[in-house]
Design a protein around this motif. Structure first.
Motif, PDB file in Angstrom:
ATOM      1  N   GLU A 176       0.818  -1.211   0.000  1.00 56.60           N
ATOM      2  CA  GLU A 176       0.000   0.000   0.000  1.00 56.60           C
ATOM      3  C   GLU A 176       0.855   1.265   0.000  1.00 56.60           C
ATOM      4  O   GLU A 176       0.364   2.348  -0.334  1.00 56.60           O
ATOM      5  CB  GLU A 176      -0.948  -0.015   1.200  1.00 56.60           C
ATOM      6  CG  GLU A 176      -2.021  -1.097   1.094  1.00 56.60           C
ATOM      7  CD  GLU A 176      -2.820  -1.249   2.365  1.00 56.60           C
ATOM      8  OE1 GLU A 176      -2.541  -0.507   3.336  1.00 56.60           O
ATOM      9  OE2 GLU A 176      -3.723  -2.103   2.407  1.00 56.60           O
ATOM     10  N   SER A 177       2.140   1.143   0.344  1.00 52.94           N
ATOM     11  CA  SER A 177       3.043   2.295   0.353  1.00 52.94           C
ATOM     12  C   SER A 177       4.142   2.139  -0.701  1.00 52.94           C
ATOM     13  O   SER A 177       5.222   2.720  -0.566  1.00 52.94           O
ATOM     14  CB  SER A 177       3.675   2.467   1.734  1.00 52.94           C
ATOM     15  OG  SER A 177       4.419   1.312   2.088  1.00 52.94           O
ATOM     16  N   ARG A 178       3.870   1.386  -1.753  1.00 51.33           N
ATOM     17  CA  ARG A 178       4.936   1.010  -2.686  1.00 51.33           C
ATOM     18  C   ARG A 178       5.477   2.164  -3.522  1.00 51.33           C
ATOM     19  O   ARG A 178       6.475   1.991  -4.233  1.00 51.33           O
ATOM     20  CB  ARG A 178       4.460  -0.116  -3.611  1.00 51.33           C
ATOM     21  CG  ARG A 178       3.245   0.197  -4.467  1.00 51.33           C
ATOM     22  CD  ARG A 178       2.806  -1.050  -5.247  1.00 51.33           C
ATOM     23  NE  ARG A 178       1.568  -0.823  -5.979  1.00 51.33           N
ATOM     24  CZ  ARG A 178       0.353  -1.079  -5.483  1.00 51.33           C
ATOM     25  NH1 ARG A 178       0.249  -1.563  -4.260  1.00 51.33           N
ATOM     26  NH2 ARG A 178      -0.725  -0.860  -6.193  1.00 51.33           N
ATOM     27  N   TYR A 179       4.872   3.354  -3.469  1.00 51.17           N
ATOM     28  CA  TYR A 179       5.398   4.508  -4.205  1.00 51.17           C
ATOM     29  C   TYR A 179       6.063   5.502  -3.260  1.00 51.17           C
ATOM     30  O   TYR A 179       6.315   6.645  -3.621  1.00 51.17           O
ATOM     31  CB  TYR A 179       4.279   5.178  -5.011  1.00 51.17           C
ATOM     32  CG  TYR A 179       4.766   6.043  -6.152  1.00 51.17           C
ATOM     33  CD1 TYR A 179       5.611   5.536  -7.136  1.00 51.17           C
ATOM     34  CD2 TYR A 179       4.378   7.376  -6.248  1.00 51.17           C
ATOM     35  CE1 TYR A 179       6.055   6.331  -8.173  1.00 51.17           C
ATOM     36  CE2 TYR A 179       4.806   8.187  -7.291  1.00 51.17           C
ATOM     37  CZ  TYR A 179       5.651   7.658  -8.254  1.00 51.17           C
ATOM     38  OH  TYR A 179       6.087   8.451  -9.289  1.00 51.17           O
ATOM     39  N   ILE A 180       6.375   5.064  -2.052  1.00 50.45           N
ATOM     40  CA  ILE A 180       6.967   5.943  -1.046  1.00 50.45           C
ATOM     41  C   ILE A 180       8.363   5.446  -0.698  1.00 50.45           C
ATOM     42  O   ILE A 180       8.532   4.311  -0.247  1.00 50.45           O
ATOM     43  CB  ILE A 180       6.096   5.998   0.219  1.00 50.45           C
ATOM     44  CG1 ILE A 180       4.729   6.606  -0.106  1.00 50.45           C
ATOM     45  CG2 ILE A 180       6.787   6.795   1.327  1.00 50.45           C
ATOM     46  CD1 ILE A 180       3.759   6.581   1.044  1.00 50.45           C
ATOM     47  N   THR A 181       9.361   6.283  -0.920  1.00 52.09           N
ATOM     48  CA  THR A 181      10.729   5.936  -0.538  1.00 52.09           C
ATOM     49  C   THR A 181      11.540   7.192  -0.306  1.00 52.09           C
ATOM     50  O   THR A 181      11.214   8.274  -0.815  1.00 52.09           O
ATOM     51  CB  THR A 181      11.393   5.039  -1.608  1.00 52.09           C
ATOM     52  OG1 THR A 181      12.596   4.489  -1.057  1.00 52.09           O
ATOM     53  CG2 THR A 181      11.715   5.804  -2.881  1.00 52.09           C
ATOM     54  N   GLY A 182      12.589   7.058   0.494  1.00 53.12           N
ATOM     55  CA  GLY A 182      13.469   8.170   0.780  1.00 53.12           C
ATOM     56  C   GLY A 182      12.870   9.229   1.681  1.00 53.12           C
ATOM     57  O   GLY A 182      13.371  10.347   1.754  1.00 53.12           O
ATOM     58  N   THR A 183      11.831   8.875   2.419  1.00 49.17           N
ATOM     59  CA  THR A 183      11.112   9.865   3.221  1.00 49.17           C
ATOM     60  C   THR A 183      11.414   9.722   4.710  1.00 49.17           C
ATOM     61  O   THR A 183      11.910   8.694   5.172  1.00 49.17           O
ATOM     62  CB  THR A 183       9.591   9.735   3.043  1.00 49.17           C
ATOM     63  OG1 THR A 183       9.143   8.505   3.627  1.00 49.17           O
ATOM     64  CG2 THR A 183       9.199   9.786   1.579  1.00 49.17           C
ATOM     65  N   VAL A 184      11.075  10.783   5.439  1.00 45.54           N
ATOM     66  CA  VAL A 184      11.056  10.749   6.898  1.00 45.54           C
ATOM     67  C   VAL A 184       9.596  10.852   7.325  1.00 45.54           C
ATOM     68  O   VAL A 184       8.941  11.861   7.073  1.00 45.54           O
ATOM     69  CB  VAL A 184      11.856  11.901   7.502  1.00 45.54           C
ATOM     70  CG1 VAL A 184      11.785  11.873   9.029  1.00 45.54           C
ATOM     71  CG2 VAL A 184      13.318  11.850   7.049  1.00 45.54           C
ATOM     72  N   GLN A 185       9.093   9.799   7.952  1.00 47.09           N
ATOM     73  CA  GLN A 185       7.699   9.736   8.358  1.00 47.09           C
ATOM     74  C   GLN A 185       7.597  10.095   9.845  1.00 47.09           C
ATOM     75  O   GLN A 185       7.874   9.279  10.726  1.00 47.09           O
ATOM     76  CB  GLN A 185       7.144   8.330   8.106  1.00 47.09           C
ATOM     77  CG  GLN A 185       7.154   7.901   6.657  1.00 47.09           C
ATOM     78  CD  GLN A 185       6.023   8.531   5.864  1.00 47.09           C
ATOM     79  OE1 GLN A 185       4.933   8.766   6.375  1.00 47.09           O
ATOM     80  NE2 GLN A 185       6.285   8.808   4.583  1.00 47.09           N
ATOM     81  N   LEU A 186       7.238  11.334  10.117  1.00 41.29           N
ATOM     82  CA  LEU A 186       7.096  11.781  11.497  1.00 41.29           C
ATOM     83  C   LEU A 186       5.861  11.176  12.144  1.00 41.29           C
ATOM     84  O   LEU A 186       4.790  11.140  11.545  1.00 41.29           O
ATOM     85  CB  LEU A 186       7.026  13.309  11.544  1.00 41.29           C
ATOM     86  CG  LEU A 186       8.362  14.015  11.295  1.00 41.29           C
ATOM     87  CD1 LEU A 186       8.139  15.411  10.736  1.00 41.29           C
ATOM     88  CD2 LEU A 186       9.178  14.066  12.567  1.00 41.29           C
ATOM     89  N   ILE A 187       6.034  10.680  13.359  1.00 41.78           N
ATOM     90  CA  ILE A 187       4.896  10.203  14.142  1.00 41.78           C
ATOM     91  C   ILE A 187       5.100  10.749  15.554  1.00 41.78           C
ATOM     92  O   ILE A 187       5.604  10.088  16.460  1.00 41.78           O
ATOM     93  CB  ILE A 187       4.765   8.660  14.076  1.00 41.78           C
ATOM     94  CG1 ILE A 187       3.604   8.174  14.947  1.00 41.78           C
ATOM     95  CG2 ILE A 187       6.069   7.941  14.389  1.00 41.78           C
ATOM     96  CD1 ILE A 187       3.158   6.751  14.679  1.00 41.78           C
ATOM     97  N   ASP A 188       4.724  12.036  15.698  1.00 47.24           N
ATOM     98  CA  ASP A 188       5.111  12.792  16.875  1.00 47.24           C
ATOM     99  C   ASP A 188       3.980  13.619  17.489  1.00 47.24           C
ATOM    100  O   ASP A 188       4.234  14.514  18.309  1.00 47.24           O
ATOM    101  CB  ASP A 188       6.294  13.712  16.530  1.00 47.24           C
ATOM    102  CG  ASP A 188       5.932  14.781  15.510  1.00 47.24           C
ATOM    103  OD1 ASP A 188       4.796  14.747  14.955  1.00 47.24           O
ATOM    104  OD2 ASP A 188       6.780  15.654  15.242  1.00 47.24           O
ATOM    105  N   GLY A 189       2.750  13.340  17.075  1.00 45.83           N
ATOM    106  CA  GLY A 189       1.636  14.092  17.625  1.00 45.83           C
ATOM    107  C   GLY A 189       1.627  15.555  17.258  1.00 45.83           C
ATOM    108  O   GLY A 189       0.964  16.361  17.898  1.00 45.83           O
ATOM    109  N   GLY A 190       2.389  15.903  16.234  1.00 47.10           N
ATOM    110  CA  GLY A 190       2.440  17.298  15.795  1.00 47.10           C
ATOM    111  C   GLY A 190       3.510  18.127  16.454  1.00 47.10           C
ATOM    112  O   GLY A 190       3.535  19.352  16.340  1.00 47.10           O
ATOM    113  N   TRP A 191       4.449  17.468  17.151  1.00 41.37           N
ATOM    114  CA  TRP A 191       5.508  18.183  17.865  1.00 41.37           C
ATOM    115  C   TRP A 191       6.288  19.103  16.921  1.00 41.37           C
ATOM    116  O   TRP A 191       6.597  20.258  17.251  1.00 41.37           O
ATOM    117  CB  TRP A 191       6.439  17.156  18.507  1.00 41.37           C
ATOM    118  CG  TRP A 191       7.529  17.704  19.373  1.00 41.37           C
ATOM    119  CD1 TRP A 191       7.873  19.009  19.574  1.00 41.37           C
ATOM    120  CD2 TRP A 191       8.420  16.932  20.176  1.00 41.37           C
ATOM    121  NE1 TRP A 191       8.933  19.098  20.442  1.00 41.37           N
ATOM    122  CE2 TRP A 191       9.294  17.837  20.832  1.00 41.37           C
ATOM    123  CE3 TRP A 191       8.580  15.566  20.409  1.00 41.37           C
ATOM    124  CZ2 TRP A 191      10.303  17.409  21.698  1.00 41.37           C
ATOM    125  CZ3 TRP A 191       9.583  15.149  21.271  1.00 41.37           C
ATOM    126  CH2 TRP A 191      10.427  16.061  21.909  1.00 41.37           C
TER     127      TRP A 191
END
Length: 252
Positions: A235-250
């Protein structure tokens, strides 16, 4: 729930607790063959037994990611049992006991080397072995932090190492995307309710670090595991080289 992780061979470092443990359980529930590593063997073996008792497939091995020999041995044994890798999740990491006090001016060599070797060099050792044993069209996930995208006073070694993980991720993505269609992404958690975050609070005098995020609570390990599973699946096969923040909006 995505089911396209069924029978995929996934390796996970830092699997003995927190985000790693939650990730392994979620991967196994979605049908993946999970190979787990960490520094504490007992919880790893308990988790492997729990997964297998539920009908899953798992193996576990004690690995210090700072030792490339141990890393290579673990990956070789994983391939021997399950076959070549389809995905990898590199969550092993460490913070110094002197968190919030490690200014550049006063930083000790031993602490610097331990933090950089664990968080950055160890990630490189793992990625190197994983890529050498991964099927084309695979997915690799590294673990950064909010410290990967901003500075923090008194945390220079950790911040430098986590910035380095982003650079390593982006470089690898550009190397193996065009040639092998392997995706490489970095997750960047904020305050997640784990044993490591408890150490951060201890370094802060036992107090909660002030909530800077927009969602006024700590994140949960299973929320990180959900992001990891999505980055591993098609489902994410077109996503690479990214930084995926999971920080509650910090870092918003």
């Amino acid at each position: 729930m995505s089911n396209n992780l069924k029978d995929k061979v996934i390796v996970v470092t830092g699997a003995g607790g927190g985000m790693g443990l939650a990730t392994c359980k979620m991967l196994a529930a979605r049908g993946a063959k999970v190979s787990m590593s960490g520094l504490r063997e007992a919880p790893l073996q308990e988790l492997a037994a729990e997964i297998e008792a539920a009908g899953g497939q798992a193996m576990a091995q004690r690995v210090d990611v700072r030792d490339d020999g141990q890393v290579n041995d673990w990956i070789a044994k994983t391939v021997a049992r399950f076959g070549k890798l389809d995905g990898a999740v590199n969550l092993a990491g460490a913070i110094p006991q002197t968190f919030f006090a490690d200014t550049v001016e006063k930083h000790g060599n031993d602490t610097w080397e331990f933090i950089v070797q664990t968080n950055l060099t160890g990630t490189m050792y793992c990625m190197r072995a994983q890529l050498q044993n991964m099927n084309d069209n695979g997915s690799i996930i590294t673990c950064g932090s909010t410290a990967s995208v901003m500075g923090e006073p008194g945390c220079s070694a950790y911040v430098a190492a986590k910035h380095g993980v982003v650079g390593l991720t982006k470089s690898a993505a550009k190397e193996v995307g065009p040639t092998r269609n392997i995706r490489v992404n970095c997750i960047a958690p904020g305050m997640i309710d784990t044993a490591m975050y408890q150490k951060v609070k201890e370094a802060n005098g036992g107090e909660h670090v002030p909530f800077k995020q927009l969602i006024k609570r700590e994140g949960r390990p299973d929320e990180v595991a959900s992001l990891v599973c999505w980055l591993l699946c098609d489902e994410s096969r077109y996503i690479t080289g990214t930084v995926q923040l999971i920080d509650g909006g910090w870092t918003a």
